[in-house]
Design an enzyme around this catalytic site. Structure first.
Site, mmCIF file in Angstrom:
data_model
loop_
_atom_site.group_PDB
_atom_site.id
_atom_site.type_symbol
_atom_site.label_atom_id
_atom_site.label_comp_id
_atom_site.label_asym_id
_atom_site.label_seq_id
_atom_site.Cartn_x
_atom_site.Cartn_y
_atom_site.Cartn_z
ATOM 1 N N ARG A 154 17.570 -3.645 14.992
ATOM 2 C CA ARG A 154 18.668 -4.592 14.861
ATOM 3 C C ARG A 154 19.209 -4.476 13.440
ATOM 4 N NH1 ARG A 154 14.467 -7.707 17.322
ATOM 5 N NH2 ARG A 154 14.978 -8.371 19.470
ATOM 6 N N LYS A 185 13.282 -10.931 15.704
ATOM 7 C CA LYS A 185 13.636 -12.296 16.095
ATOM 8 C C LYS A 185 12.375 -13.143 16.243
ATOM 9 C CE LYS A 185 18.052 -11.611 18.454
ATOM 10 N NZ LYS A 185 18.792 -11.773 19.737
ATOM 11 N N HIS A 253 24.855 -2.538 16.890
ATOM 12 C CA HIS A 253 24.108 -2.855 18.102
ATOM 13 C C HIS A 253 24.365 -1.820 19.200
ATOM 14 C CE1 HIS A 253 21.312 -6.066 18.944
ATOM 15 N NE2 HIS A 253 21.722 -6.109 20.194
ATOM 16 N N ARG A 256 21.646 0.598 18.919
ATOM 17 C CA ARG A 256 20.401 0.045 19.501
ATOM 18 C C ARG A 256 20.431 0.194 21.025
ATOM 19 N NH1 ARG A 256 16.101 -3.706 18.817
ATOM 20 N NH2 ARG A 256 16.071 -5.446 20.312
ATOM 21 N N HIS A 279 11.460 -6.964 22.588
ATOM 22 C CA HIS A 279 11.878 -8.025 23.504
ATOM 23 C C HIS A 279 10.668 -8.837 23.950
ATOM 24 C CE1 HIS A 279 15.765 -5.751 24.857
ATOM 25 N NE2 HIS A 279 15.941 -6.421 23.737
ATOM 26 N N TYR A 288 18.879 -2.356 30.818
ATOM 27 C CA TYR A 288 19.006 -0.924 30.577
ATOM 28 C C TYR A 288 18.732 -0.095 31.825
ATOM 29 C CZ TYR A 288 19.374 -2.406 25.794
ATOM 30 O OH TYR A 288 19.806 -3.027 24.643
#
Length: 318
Positions: A154, A185, A253, A256, A279, A288
């Site tokens: 990120r 995150k 992004h 990514r 994630h 994806y």
């Protein structure tokens, strides 16, 4: 003007006059309302029902028909909006005491797929060299591109990287181990592999960085020695993609997404992609798989002699 409840054509025309004269809507909007209401009249005629007697069950059936015919959820929502306005007006005129469209909804709009570059364009961006740039700038921007695409970072994780590990570092790269340690995150740390191309690019940048270095421990700095901001990186990456001749301006992004899509295409290992991206839930990563299928569908459309691409009809209001 006296309105007859069962004069469908008269009611529609009176409403169109209302939105044109009293609400002063644009002619294009009025034209689209006219199309929508003529479609409503046609449905009502086929069902042998007057417009004032239309029920929610009728409308849900008509919505289902439009959906099965390939009309987009957004297109159906716009049509329902036109019908909703018409029936709101009928209620205000005292011609009906119920609002059949009030609780009728269009099909859910699917979440848009993240944009990912084709493999050849991602490689072209990574390998591009800007001859007119300062060599240090070129080395820095090349390294940024390699880490975004090669590691799936990120932008916040990228700008948080320091040159070396420390108690205050949000992230760093262990060049010997070939790993990047980042703070993602939710303040969750993870490590991701750093490929040979990215490590070679990192070595070139570190050599050039020494001419700028001040006291800032940041890996990526500007000419004044200060840590780069996300906005600065977005501007530089967009410029680099245009200079490389890519059809679409690239943002961080997107690289990514490209990383995730290309790893999944090659490996088929969704759980590994989840770990690499950091994630928390596998459901976040599953988007994806749709990108992967989209890639396969494009190959099919281009290669199979019996393939036929179809694009469902849609429209927009101006």
């Amino acid at each position: 003007m006296t309105l007859s409840r069962h004069d469908d054509a008269g009611l529609v025309q009176a409403y169109l006059d209302h939105v044109r004269v009293e609400k002063r809507l644009a002619e294009r909007t009025v034209a689209l309302y006219t199309i929508d209401l003529n479609r409503l009249r046609q449905h009502a005629q086929e069902a042998a029902v007057a417009l004032v007697d239309v029920q929610p069950t009728h409308l849900r059936r008509w919505v289902a028909q439009m959906n099965s015919q390939g009309r987009t959820p957004r297109g159906i929502a716009l049509i329902l909006s036109g019908w909703r306005g018409f029936y709101t007006w009928l209620v205000r005129q005292g011609l009906i005491d119920h609002h059949p469209v009030q609780d009728v909804r269009s099909p859910k709009v699917g979440k848009p797929l993240p944009k990912a570059l084709p493999v050849d364009e991602a490689v072209r961006l990574a390998e591009h060299q800007e001859a007119d740039d300062d060599p240090a700038l070129e080395a820095r921007d090349a390294c940024i591109t390699e880490l975004l695409y090669g590691c799936g970072l990120r932008i916040g994780e990228l700008v948080g990287l320091d040159v070396a590990a420390s108690v205050t570092a949000r992230g760093w790269i262990d060049r010997e181990a070939g790993e990047a340690f980042v703070l993602g995150k939710g303040a969750k740390r993870r490590s991701v592999p750093v490929g040979r191309a990215a490590l070679a690019s990192l070595d070139r940048w570190l050599l050039a960085r020494s001419a700028w270095a001040g006291n800032d421990p940041a890996l990526f700095i500007g000419e004044r020695g200060q840590r780069l901001t996300p906005q600065h990186i977005r501007v530089r990456l967009k410029r680099r993609s245009l200079m490389a001749g890519l059809a679409t301006p690239v943002h961080p992004h997107m690289l990514r997404h490209s990383f995730a899509s290309h790893v999944l295409q090659s490996s088929g290992d969704l759980r590994a992609v989840q770990e690499l991206l950091g994630h928390a839930n596998i459901s976040t990563t599953q988007v994806y798989t749709r990108l992967d299928f989209q890639h396969l569908a494009q190959v099919y459309d281009a290669a199979h002699p019996r393939a036929q691409s179809r694009k469902p009809p849609g429209r927009s209001r101006g």
